[in-house]
Design an enzyme around this catalytic site. Structure first.
Site, short mmCIF file in Angstrom:
data_model
loop_
_atom_site.label_atom_id
_atom_site.label_comp_id
_atom_site.label_asym_id
_atom_site.label_seq_id
_atom_site.Cartn_x
_atom_site.Cartn_y
_atom_site.Cartn_z
N ARG A 45 0.84 -1.21 0.00
CA ARG A 45 0.00 0.00 0.00
C ARG A 45 0.87 1.25 0.00
NH1 ARG A 45 -4.90 -2.14 3.29
NH2 ARG A 45 -3.58 -2.12 5.11
N GLU A 128 5.31 -22.89 5.51
CA GLU A 128 6.19 -23.14 6.66
C GLU A 128 6.20 -21.97 7.65
OE1 GLU A 128 8.35 -26.16 7.30
OE2 GLU A 128 7.84 -25.05 9.10
N VAL A 131 3.57 -21.27 10.84
CA VAL A 131 3.58 -21.91 12.18
C VAL A 131 4.97 -21.81 12.79
CG1 VAL A 131 3.10 -24.01 13.47
CG2 VAL A 131 1.77 -23.51 11.41
N LYS A 204 -2.45 -21.69 14.41
CA LYS A 204 -1.28 -22.54 14.14
C LYS A 204 -1.55 -23.99 14.56
CE LYS A 204 1.77 -18.59 14.83
NZ LYS A 204 2.38 -17.76 15.87
P1 NDP Z 1 3.12 -6.11 8.41
O1 NDP Z 1 1.91 -5.36 8.82
O2 NDP Z 1 4.43 -5.70 8.97
O3 NDP Z 1 3.26 -6.10 6.81
C1 NDP Z 1 2.17 -6.21 5.93
C2 NDP Z 1 2.42 -5.25 4.78
O4 NDP Z 1 1.45 -5.47 3.77
C3 NDP Z 1 2.31 -3.80 5.22
O5 NDP Z 1 3.33 -3.04 4.63
C4 NDP Z 1 0.92 -3.42 4.69
O6 NDP Z 1 0.78 -2.05 4.43
C5 NDP Z 1 0.89 -4.23 3.42
N1 NDP Z 1 -0.49 -4.44 2.94
C6 NDP Z 1 -1.58 -4.75 3.66
N2 NDP Z 1 -2.66 -4.89 2.86
C7 NDP Z 1 -2.24 -4.66 1.61
C8 NDP Z 1 -2.87 -4.66 0.35
N3 NDP Z 1 -4.17 -4.91 0.21
N4 NDP Z 1 -2.14 -4.37 -0.75
C9 NDP Z 1 -0.83 -4.09 -0.64
N5 NDP Z 1 -0.16 -4.08 0.55
C10 NDP Z 1 -0.86 -4.37 1.65
O7 NDP Z 1 2.82 -7.65 8.72
P2 NDP Z 1 3.88 -8.80 8.99
O8 NDP Z 1 4.97 -8.75 8.01
O9 NDP Z 1 4.19 -8.83 10.43
O10 NDP Z 1 2.96 -10.09 8.74
C11 NDP Z 1 2.63 -10.51 7.44
C12 NDP Z 1 2.02 -11.90 7.52
O11 NDP Z 1 2.97 -12.79 8.10
C13 NDP Z 1 0.77 -12.01 8.39
O12 NDP Z 1 -0.08 -12.98 7.84
C14 NDP Z 1 1.32 -12.49 9.73
O13 NDP Z 1 0.37 -13.20 10.48
C15 NDP Z 1 2.41 -13.41 9.25
N6 NDP Z 1 3.49 -13.67 10.18
C16 NDP Z 1 4.12 -12.63 10.81
C17 NDP Z 1 5.20 -12.89 11.63
C18 NDP Z 1 5.94 -11.81 12.33
O14 NDP Z 1 6.85 -12.11 13.10
N7 NDP Z 1 5.62 -10.55 12.11
C19 NDP Z 1 5.67 -14.25 11.85
C20 NDP Z 1 4.94 -15.27 11.14
C21 NDP Z 1 3.88 -14.97 10.34
P3 NDP Z 1 0.16 -1.13 5.60
O15 NDP Z 1 1.18 -1.14 6.69
O16 NDP Z 1 -0.02 0.20 4.96
O17 NDP Z 1 -1.12 -1.78 6.02
N1 HSE Z 2 2.20 -12.76 16.15
C1 HSE Z 2 2.84 -14.03 15.96
C2 HSE Z 2 3.55 -14.42 17.23
C3 HSE Z 2 3.79 -13.96 14.81
O1 HSE Z 2 3.77 -13.55 18.08
O2 HSE Z 2 3.89 -15.59 17.39
C4 HSE Z 2 4.38 -15.30 14.46
O3 HSE Z 2 3.44 -16.14 13.89
#
Ligand code: NDP
Ligand code: HSE
Length: 437
Positions: A45, A128, A131, A204
């Protein structure tokens, strides 16, 4: 061979880590995958932010452009959520692209539909990173343990809540401050109630249960209880009795069905898993042939999660040209061999319990409480009565019970709460010994 072309959706915590790891380790990754893995288009975004992190890769704010681009072989979905992400993933599959995702919420809720669509389209959905962050637990369950009849899994599978509990216990940090830190470190979900109310862990656990037992994903039947009602007193009393409280996800195959539950749990302090602190996760898996195995590592964070995303990218690259019939099934079991074993309601689950009650300091109180438990055939393993605080007539009584079925303990608790000698409600926390049986 020509590089495989990747479209990346979401340049946040995990997306930016994925770009860094792929770039830093490009040469070794290419040697492992057999060809280069190249990100050719990114959607976020915030285009300006994404451009700053993306080097020379083009960036768009329209994620649908990526999933429809004929020049892309694999779509990496890292935006999160279950609405737009679902449309994007299904569209990518429909367009014949493989998908790599870290989105456990999406797969726990819509996994059956998504895996079926992928099966029909002959593409892979790899998850992967969904979880336990960087721990290769999906690979272990789906491939490494494939000879076994899995009996149970118990794991610390939410980094944020484990971080909060550790900060509270070790440093006396407040719940609110520890949660803010976890958010600043990029561990928490966009909606942190998913972390602290056990929902993320249940997502998970749902996925692990499906792979372990060969059942469809059934998140709606998971029992979910988070850490928000835990008190410092309970954490301290548990310590005095030789236990530590952790948010555990537990799934177990029992005679009547399958247990699928997330809740705070007392576990003996001497167990390795009781000493897993901070953002680290650990998962115990019991297989009939291998016995108990333990998997440990960072459960959240940018590069630990990227490690799992990139591992999936390598796997998909290797399998890209393989006959779809000979790939590892998404849920480990062949799609037409999934079974419909019942998920048990929490009232039918059998475990041990920690009970804390506040009683008037009078003779005969303990006798009344123990009679109620005995009438329901619940035996007591340990009992402690605390001294009343100065000037107070109420004392805390803590009991550990042997294993019993949840409906029996609930019945006992409602009778105990009606006793005139008891003040307020009885606190119940489940207890698991987690020995090797
Ligand atoms: P973030 O919020 O850091 O990153 C998501 C990004 O995607 C943001 O930059 C967001 O922009 C952008 N975004 C959201 N909606 C749209 C859209 N419709 N079009 C384009 N860009 C979009 O999330 P994470 O990286 O932390 O997490 C991502 C995924 O990974 C989630 O499913 C989470 O559950 C999973 N996950 C996260 C972990 C972690 O440690 N953080 C670990 C394991 C899994 P904006 O900020 O403007 O909304
Ligand atoms: N929000 C999640 C956690 C990210 O804290 O474990 C990893 O899936």
């Amino acid at each position: 061979m020509k590089p495989i072309r990747v479209g990346l959706l979401g340049m946040g915590t995990v997306g930016s880590g994925t770009v860094r790891v792929l770039e830093r380790n490009a040469s070794e990754i290419t040697r492992r995958a057999g060809r280069a893995i190249r990100i050719t288009l990114i959607a976020d975004r915030d285009v300006e932010k994404a451009k700053r992190l993306a080097g020379n890769v083009p960036v768009t704010n329209d994620a649908f452009q990526v999933v429809s681009n004929p020049e892309i072989d694999i779509v990496v979905e890292l935006i999160g959520g279950t609405t737009v992400a679902k449309d994007l993933v299904l569209k990518a599959i429909g367009n014949g692209k493989h998908v790599v995702t870290a989105n456990k919420a999406l797969l726990a809720l819509y996994g059956n539909e998504i895996f079926e669509a992928a099966q029909d389209a002959g593409v892979i959905v790899a998850f992967e990173a969904a979880v336990a962050g960087g721990i290769p637990i999906i690979k272990a369950l789906r491939e490494g343990l494939t000879a076994n009849r899995i009996e149970w899994i118990a794991g610390i599978i939410n980094g944020t809540s484990n971080y909060i509990l550790s900060e509270m216990r070790e440093k006396g940090v407040s719940f609110e401050d520890a949660l803010k830190d976890a958010q600043a470190l990029g561990y928490a979900e966009a909606d942190p109630t998913f972390d602290i109310e056990g929902i993320d862990a249940a997502h998970k656990l749902t996925l692990m249960a499906s792979i372990a037992f060969g059942i469809p994903t059934q998140f709606s039947k998971a029992y979910t209880e988070g850490i928000t009602k835990l008190t410092r007193e309970d954490i301290a009393y548990a310590e005095e009795l030789g236990y530590r409280i952790k948010l555990l996800g537990i799934t177990k195959r029992v005679e009547k069905g399958i247990e699928l539950r997330v809740h705070p749990t007392l576990i003996p302090a001497k167990r390795l898993i009781a000493n897993v602190e901070g953002v680290m996760n650990a998962i115990l898996v019991k297989g009939d042939a291998v016995g108990a195995t333990l998997y440990y590592g960072a459960g959240a964070g940018s590069e630990p999660t990227a490690s799992a995303v990139v591992a999936d990218l390598v796997d998909v690259t290797r399998m890209h040209t393989a006959d779809p019939e000979h790939r590892v099934p998404h849920l480990a079991f062949q799609p037409d061999a999934l079974s419909d074993v019942e998920i048990l309601p929490i009232s039918e689950v059998e475990t041990a319990y920690y009970l804390r009650m506040r009683a008037y300091d009078k003779p005969g109180v303990l006798a009344e409480v123990t009679r109620i438990l005995a009438d329901l055939e619940i035996s007591i393993d340990a009992m402690v009565q605390k001294e009343p605080h100065e000037g107070q007539e109420l004392v805390d009584i803590i009991m550990l019970t042997h294993r019993t079925v949840e409906k029996h303990i609930d019945c006992a608790i409602s009778k105990i709460e009606m006793l005139p000698v008891i003040s307020g409600s009885v606190k119940k926390i489940r207890l698991e010994e987690l020995n090797r049986n």
